[in-house]
Design an enzyme around this catalytic site. Structure first.
Site, PDB file in Angstrom:
ATOM      1  N   LYS A  45       9.041  -2.242 -11.230  1.00 24.79           N
ATOM      2  CA  LYS A  45       9.816  -1.465 -10.253  1.00 24.79           C
ATOM      3  C   LYS A  45       9.665  -2.078  -8.862  1.00 24.79           C
ATOM      4  O   LYS A  45       8.752  -2.885  -8.622  1.00 24.79           O
ATOM      5  CB  LYS A  45       9.328  -0.013 -10.265  1.00 24.79           C
ATOM      6  CG  LYS A  45       7.871   0.154  -9.835  1.00 24.79           C
ATOM      7  CD  LYS A  45       7.357   1.563 -10.110  1.00 24.79           C
ATOM      8  CE  LYS A  45       5.891   1.697  -9.692  1.00 24.79           C
ATOM      9  NZ  LYS A  45       5.316   2.999 -10.103  1.00 24.79           N
ATOM     10  N   ARG A 144       4.165  15.616  -9.864  1.00 27.10           N
ATOM     11  CA  ARG A 144       5.132  14.680  -9.277  1.00 27.10           C
ATOM     12  C   ARG A 144       6.354  14.574 -10.187  1.00 27.10           C
ATOM     13  O   ARG A 144       7.438  15.015  -9.828  1.00 27.10           O
ATOM     14  CB  ARG A 144       4.454  13.319  -9.076  1.00 27.10           C
ATOM     15  CG  ARG A 144       5.325  12.319  -8.383  1.00 27.10           C
ATOM     16  CD  ARG A 144       4.624  10.983  -8.192  1.00 27.10           C
ATOM     17  NE  ARG A 144       4.532  10.200  -9.428  1.00 27.10           N
ATOM     18  CZ  ARG A 144       4.232   8.915  -9.466  1.00 27.10           C
ATOM     19  NH1 ARG A 144       3.966   8.249  -8.354  1.00 27.10           N
ATOM     20  NH2 ARG A 144       4.166   8.261 -10.612  1.00 27.10           N
ATOM     21  N   TYR A 266       1.907  -6.569  23.655  1.00 26.60           N
ATOM     22  CA  TYR A 266       2.444  -5.290  24.136  1.00 26.60           C
ATOM     23  C   TYR A 266       1.319  -4.316  24.444  1.00 26.60           C
ATOM     24  O   TYR A 266       0.342  -4.215  23.685  1.00 26.60           O
ATOM     25  CB  TYR A 266       3.347  -4.666  23.070  1.00 26.60           C
ATOM     26  CG  TYR A 266       4.721  -5.275  22.974  1.00 26.60           C
ATOM     27  CD1 TYR A 266       5.601  -5.254  24.060  1.00 26.60           C
ATOM     28  CD2 TYR A 266       5.153  -5.858  21.793  1.00 26.60           C
ATOM     29  CE1 TYR A 266       6.872  -5.805  23.962  1.00 26.60           C
ATOM     30  CE2 TYR A 266       6.421  -6.408  21.689  1.00 26.60           C
ATOM     31  CZ  TYR A 266       7.274  -6.386  22.778  1.00 26.60           C
ATOM     32  OH  TYR A 266       8.522  -6.931  22.675  1.00 26.60           O
ATOM     33  N   MET A 315       7.481  -7.427  16.624  1.00 25.45           N
ATOM     34  CA  MET A 315       8.464  -7.442  15.534  1.00 25.45           C
ATOM     35  C   MET A 315       8.476  -8.782  14.794  1.00 25.45           C
ATOM     36  O   MET A 315       8.529  -8.821  13.564  1.00 25.45           O
ATOM     37  CB  MET A 315       9.867  -7.158  16.084  1.00 25.45           C
ATOM     38  CG  MET A 315      10.918  -7.057  14.989  1.00 25.45           C
ATOM     39  SD  MET A 315      12.583  -6.822  15.629  1.00 25.45           S
ATOM     40  CE  MET A 315      12.473  -5.193  16.324  1.00 25.45           C
TER      41      MET A 315
HETATM   42  C1  PLP Z   1       4.094   2.685 -10.779  1.00 26.58           C
HETATM   43  C2  PLP Z   1       3.690   3.301 -12.076  1.00 26.58           C
HETATM   44  C3  PLP Z   1       2.846   2.611 -12.967  1.00 26.58           C
HETATM   45  C4  PLP Z   1       2.138   1.336 -12.596  1.00 26.58           C
HETATM   46  O1  PLP Z   1       1.005   1.663 -11.827  1.00 26.58           O
HETATM   47  P1  PLP Z   1      -0.023   0.559 -11.304  1.00 26.58           P
HETATM   48  O2  PLP Z   1      -1.058   1.376 -10.615  1.00 26.58           O
HETATM   49  O3  PLP Z   1       0.732  -0.312 -10.382  1.00 26.58           O
HETATM   50  O4  PLP Z   1      -0.525  -0.162 -12.486  1.00 26.58           O
HETATM   51  C5  PLP Z   1       2.628   3.155 -14.212  1.00 26.58           C
HETATM   52  N1  PLP Z   1       3.193   4.342 -14.570  1.00 26.58           N
HETATM   53  C6  PLP Z   1       3.973   5.040 -13.718  1.00 26.58           C
HETATM   54  C7  PLP Z   1       4.541   6.340 -14.169  1.00 26.58           C
HETATM   55  C8  PLP Z   1       4.241   4.552 -12.438  1.00 26.58           C
HETATM   56  O5  PLP Z   1       4.993   5.274 -11.608  1.00 26.58           O
END
Ligand code: PLP
Length: 374
Positions: A45, A144, A266, A315
């Site tokens: 992802k 979640r 800055y 930036m």
């Molecule tokens: C992002 C995610 C993972 C991967 O988690 P890592 O800590 O990066 O290994 C696995 N399962 C779900 C449901 C996630 O959202």
């Protein structure tokens, strides 16, 4: 990871990001070796945590991975044509109402996270007159995504709601797995086993990267590592068993000597005190994902020399105290390690008071990206 291959690359860019696909494949094997029986998927992802899913996913396929997770349908649609048909793509967020048919058309498998998603997927299966595959996620202590206890009870009392759905896996997600002795881990494992007992028999999936290191009780049939594949330490407080995957080298664009008392950056938050200092300005800033919280906190390296970030992050630039580095070693055009052998991603994350995940997913798009080991 070779330095020489990268120095010449991206000569016109402010920084060179080298991504070692062989190290990602090696990390996949390291994780696999920890699994007596379970299969290892890969979570790709967010553009493979910022490293480029279009390169990373095929490299993981070549390493033997056949199960890939993304968050959004959109991400799956981008990857689908790049992976052979025996690779399966799973969408963690599940279908938004009305997108179910697109999943089927594209051969993408959803994670169903609520009774509403179960209902939508089941309705499409009924309309098509065939079984449709899906993951079913139950919440075991994160609030979640996934069916809450009351939704699970509804499903347990009326299993016909799953008619038409081929339950590929029942899954859940751990909230505290990187802390090995956190009591939430065992509590979630218990709740997961209880939830499975209420559902039709199906393979199961619980562990992310850190969960793999909690031991075989957490592995079930499929593990879902992301961060560890990309070199982030999976276990808090112990040496990182994963191979480093990225190197980020920022380019020096100007050097100057400053007299004691001279403010830098800055807000004039840093002043050379005591002795004259040599300041190197590097062409990377918060627009490139070099987080602003690294102002007066981060450390870059040239070989073994540490160069503290002095002043705020701008930036497009940062300023480093390069006084320790021999003058001839650092000239305009030289590269300094912002993430490298001496300062891995978790170290930079610590300095920025965040986690390696956030450093990776913020990696900039102005970098000359250089893939090696593919
Ligand atoms: C992002 C995610 C993972 C991967 O988690 P890592 O800590 O990066 O290994 C696995 N399962 C779900 C449901 C996630 O959202």
């Amino acid at each position: 990871m070779s330095t020489h291959a990268t120095i010449s690359a991206g000569g016109s860019a402010g920084a060179v990001l080298t991504i070692d696909l062989a190290a990602i494949a090696a990390n996949y094997q390291i994780l696999r070796e920890r699994l007596p029986t379970a299969t290892a998927s890969a979570v790709v992802k967010a553009d493979a945590y910022g490293l480029g899913a279009m390169k990373v996913a095929p490299a993981l396929y070549a390493a033997g991975c056949r199960h890939f997770f993304v968050a959004h349908l959109e991400e799956a649609l981008t990857l689908r044509p790049l992976l052979p048909t025996d690779a399966e793509l799973f969408v963690l967020h599940g279908p938004l109402p009305g997108t179910e048919a697109e999943f089927v058309a594209e051969g993408v498998i959803p994670v169903l996270n609520s009774l509403a998603q179960v209902q939508g997927w089941g309705a499409l299966a009924a309309a098509r007159g065939r079984m449709l595959p899906a993951f079913l996620q139950v919440d075991t202590g994160m609030a979640r995504l996934g069916l809450a206890a009351d939704e699970l009870a509804v499903l347990a009392a009326a299993p016909e709601r799953l008619a038409g759905i081929e339950l590929r896996y029942v899954m859940s997600h751990l909230a505290c797995a990187e802390v090995q002795d956190h009591p939430a881990n065992a509590a979630q494992l218990d709740r997961f086993n209880q939830a499975r007992a209420l559902l039709p028999p199906a393979p199961a999936s619980l562990a992310n990267s850190s969960g793999i290191f909690l031991g075989p009780a957490y592995h079930f049939d499929l593990v879902r590592p992301g961060a560890a594949l990309y070199g982030v330490a999976p276990v808090a407080g112990v040496a990182n068993p994963m191979r480093p995957v990225i190197r980020l080298q920022g380019r020096v664009i100007q050097l100057r000597g400053v007299a004691p008392g001279t403010p830098v950056g800055y807000g004039a938050t840093w002043r050379a005190d005591g002795s004259p200092r040599r300041i190197a300005t590097v062409a990377v800033g918060y627009a490139d994902g070099f987080l602003r919280s690294l102002g007066n906190r981060g450390t870059a390296y040239v070989d073994e020399w540490a160069l503290p970030v002095v002043g705020m992050v701008s930036m497009d630039t940062i300023t480093l105290d390069a006084s320790a580095v021999p003058a001839e070693r650092l000239t305009p055009g030289s590269l300094v390690d912002l993430i490298g052998p001496a300062n891995p991603v978790d170290m930079l994350a610590g300095e920025a008071q965040t986690i390696g995940y956030e450093i990776l997913t913020n990696l900039g798009h102005r970098y000359a990206r250089h893939y090696i080991g593919g």
